[in-house]
Motif scaffolding. Structure first.
Motif, mmCIF file in Angstrom:
data_model
loop_
_atom_site.group_PDB
_atom_site.id
_atom_site.type_symbol
_atom_site.label_atom_id
_atom_site.label_comp_id
_atom_site.label_asym_id
_atom_site.label_seq_id
_atom_site.Cartn_x
_atom_site.Cartn_y
_atom_site.Cartn_z
ATOM 1 N N THR A 23 11.871 4.416 10.776
ATOM 2 C CA THR A 23 13.292 4.720 10.655
ATOM 3 C C THR A 23 13.629 6.049 11.309
ATOM 4 N N ALA A 24 12.812 7.066 11.080
ATOM 5 C CA ALA A 24 13.055 8.382 11.662
ATOM 6 C C ALA A 24 13.000 8.336 13.185
ATOM 7 N N VAL A 25 12.068 7.572 13.737
ATOM 8 C CA VAL A 25 11.967 7.464 15.196
ATOM 9 C C VAL A 25 13.157 6.679 15.745
ATOM 10 N N ALA A 26 13.480 5.565 15.108
ATOM 11 C CA ALA A 26 14.580 4.726 15.584
ATOM 12 C C ALA A 26 15.914 5.459 15.546
ATOM 13 N N MET A 27 16.098 6.289 14.532
ATOM 14 C CA MET A 27 17.363 7.019 14.392
ATOM 15 C C MET A 27 17.304 8.404 15.037
ATOM 16 N N HIS A 28 16.191 8.696 15.720
ATOM 17 C CA HIS A 28 15.967 9.971 16.401
ATOM 18 C C HIS A 28 16.260 11.156 15.473
ATOM 19 N N ARG A 29 15.424 11.258 14.424
ATOM 20 C CA ARG A 29 15.563 12.335 13.441
ATOM 21 C C ARG A 29 14.293 13.183 13.409
ATOM 22 N N PRO A 30 14.203 14.193 14.283
ATOM 23 C CA PRO A 30 13.008 15.030 14.328
ATOM 24 C C PRO A 30 12.750 15.782 13.030
ATOM 25 N N THR A 31 13.803 16.174 12.343
ATOM 26 C CA THR A 31 13.630 16.893 11.074
ATOM 27 C C THR A 31 12.925 16.011 10.051
ATOM 28 N N ASP A 32 13.307 14.750 10.003
ATOM 29 C CA ASP A 32 12.657 13.814 9.073
ATOM 30 C C ASP A 32 11.185 13.618 9.436
ATOM 31 N N LEU A 33 10.889 13.536 10.736
ATOM 32 C CA LEU A 33 9.493 13.383 11.157
ATOM 33 C C LEU A 33 8.663 14.598 10.760
ATOM 34 N N ARG A 34 9.212 15.794 10.958
ATOM 35 C CA ARG A 34 8.476 17.004 10.581
ATOM 36 C C ARG A 34 8.262 17.060 9.073
ATOM 37 N N THR A 35 9.247 16.604 8.305
ATOM 38 C CA THR A 35 9.111 16.568 6.848
ATOM 39 C C THR A 35 8.033 15.571 6.429
ATOM 40 N N LEU A 36 8.018 14.400 7.052
ATOM 41 C CA LEU A 36 6.987 13.405 6.739
ATOM 42 C C LEU A 36 5.602 13.938 7.073
ATOM 43 N N LEU A 37 5.484 14.616 8.197
ATOM 44 C CA LEU A 37 4.200 15.193 8.591
ATOM 45 C C LEU A 37 3.757 16.256 7.590
ATOM 46 N N GLU A 66 -1.562 15.413 8.550
ATOM 47 C CA GLU A 66 -1.830 14.864 9.874
ATOM 48 C C GLU A 66 -2.635 13.561 9.858
ATOM 49 N N PRO A 67 -3.697 13.447 9.043
ATOM 50 C CA PRO A 67 -4.461 12.186 9.063
ATOM 51 C C PRO A 67 -3.632 10.964 8.651
ATOM 52 N N ALA A 68 -2.858 11.080 7.587
ATOM 53 C CA ALA A 68 -2.041 9.947 7.131
ATOM 54 C C ALA A 68 -0.934 9.637 8.134
ATOM 55 N N PHE A 69 -0.332 10.665 8.705
ATOM 56 C CA PHE A 69 0.709 10.497 9.714
ATOM 57 C C PHE A 69 0.136 9.757 10.926
ATOM 58 N N ALA A 70 -1.045 10.168 11.368
ATOM 59 C CA ALA A 70 -1.692 9.522 12.518
ATOM 60 C C ALA A 70 -2.080 8.080 12.201
ATOM 61 N N ARG A 71 -2.559 7.815 10.997
ATOM 62 C CA ARG A 71 -2.899 6.432 10.608
ATOM 63 C C ARG A 71 -1.662 5.546 10.633
ATOM 64 N N ARG A 115 0.845 -1.188 0.000
ATOM 65 C CA ARG A 115 0.000 0.000 0.000
ATOM 66 C C ARG A 115 0.885 1.245 0.000
ATOM 67 N N PRO A 116 0.362 2.359 -0.464
ATOM 68 C CA PRO A 116 1.154 3.603 -0.437
ATOM 69 C C PRO A 116 1.570 4.005 0.975
ATOM 70 N N SER A 117 0.765 3.652 1.975
ATOM 71 C CA SER A 117 1.096 4.020 3.353
ATOM 72 C C SER A 117 2.251 3.197 3.923
ATOM 73 N N ASP A 118 2.593 2.073 3.275
ATOM 74 C CA ASP A 118 3.696 1.248 3.762
ATOM 75 C C ASP A 118 5.011 2.012 3.722
ATOM 76 N N GLY A 119 5.205 2.817 2.707
ATOM 77 C CA GLY A 119 6.425 3.626 2.613
ATOM 78 C C GLY A 119 6.485 4.649 3.728
ATOM 79 N N LEU A 120 5.363 5.272 4.027
ATOM 80 C CA LEU A 120 5.300 6.230 5.125
ATOM 81 C C LEU A 120 5.600 5.533 6.452
ATOM 82 N N LEU A 121 5.046 4.360 6.656
ATOM 83 C CA LEU A 121 5.271 3.618 7.893
ATOM 84 C C LEU A 121 6.749 3.273 8.066
ATOM 85 N N ARG A 122 7.378 2.791 7.002
ATOM 86 C CA ARG A 122 8.812 2.458 7.077
ATOM 87 C C ARG A 122 9.641 3.700 7.360
ATOM 88 N N ALA A 123 9.333 4.801 6.674
ATOM 89 C CA ALA A 123 10.078 6.042 6.893
ATOM 90 C C ALA A 123 9.872 6.564 8.311
#
Length: 107
Positions: A18-32, A37-42, A7-15
């Motif tokens: 990875t961003a959480v595991a590597m503690h990358r707040p900038t990457d999380l803000r970019t993904l958001l 917000e709805p897709a990020f929360a899902r 699914r398209p959301s699988d890429g978001l989930l993997r990213a």
């Protein structure tokens, strides 16, 4: 054919993982910002409470509240369980008022 059923959301989930595991707040803000917000929360909703808490802690207060509004009930319950456990643990490690006078240096 390997990627046919992803699914398209699988890429978001993997990213997100990875961003959480590597503690990358900038990457999380970019993904958001890119996914909203709805897709990020899902994507967060399928993760453990600890991972949700870690991800939200790396966002600004406004972004954190916006994402929380879109989290599912089950995800919010997992998150609240972690927050409650953290509050209980920190309350146990803080000295009580009775003992604080013994531990604090006197002027």
């Amino acid at each position: 054919m390997l990627f046919r059923f992803t699914r398209p959301s699988d890429g978001l989930l993997r990213a997100l993982r990875t961003a959480v595991a590597m503690h990358r707040p900038t990457d999380l803000r970019t993904l958001l910002a890119c996914h909203g917000e709805p897709a990020f929360a899902r994507a967060l909703a399928g993760l453990s409470g600890r991972v949700i808490a870690d991800a939200l802690s790396m966002l600004s207060a406004a972004d954190r509240m916006a994402v929380r509004r879109h989290l599912s009930r089950a995800a919010l319950l997992r998150l609240q369980e972690i927050e409650h456990r953290h509050a209980t643990d920190s309350a146990r490690t803080q000295p009580t008022a009775r003992w604080a006078s013994l531990l604090l240096p006197r002027p």
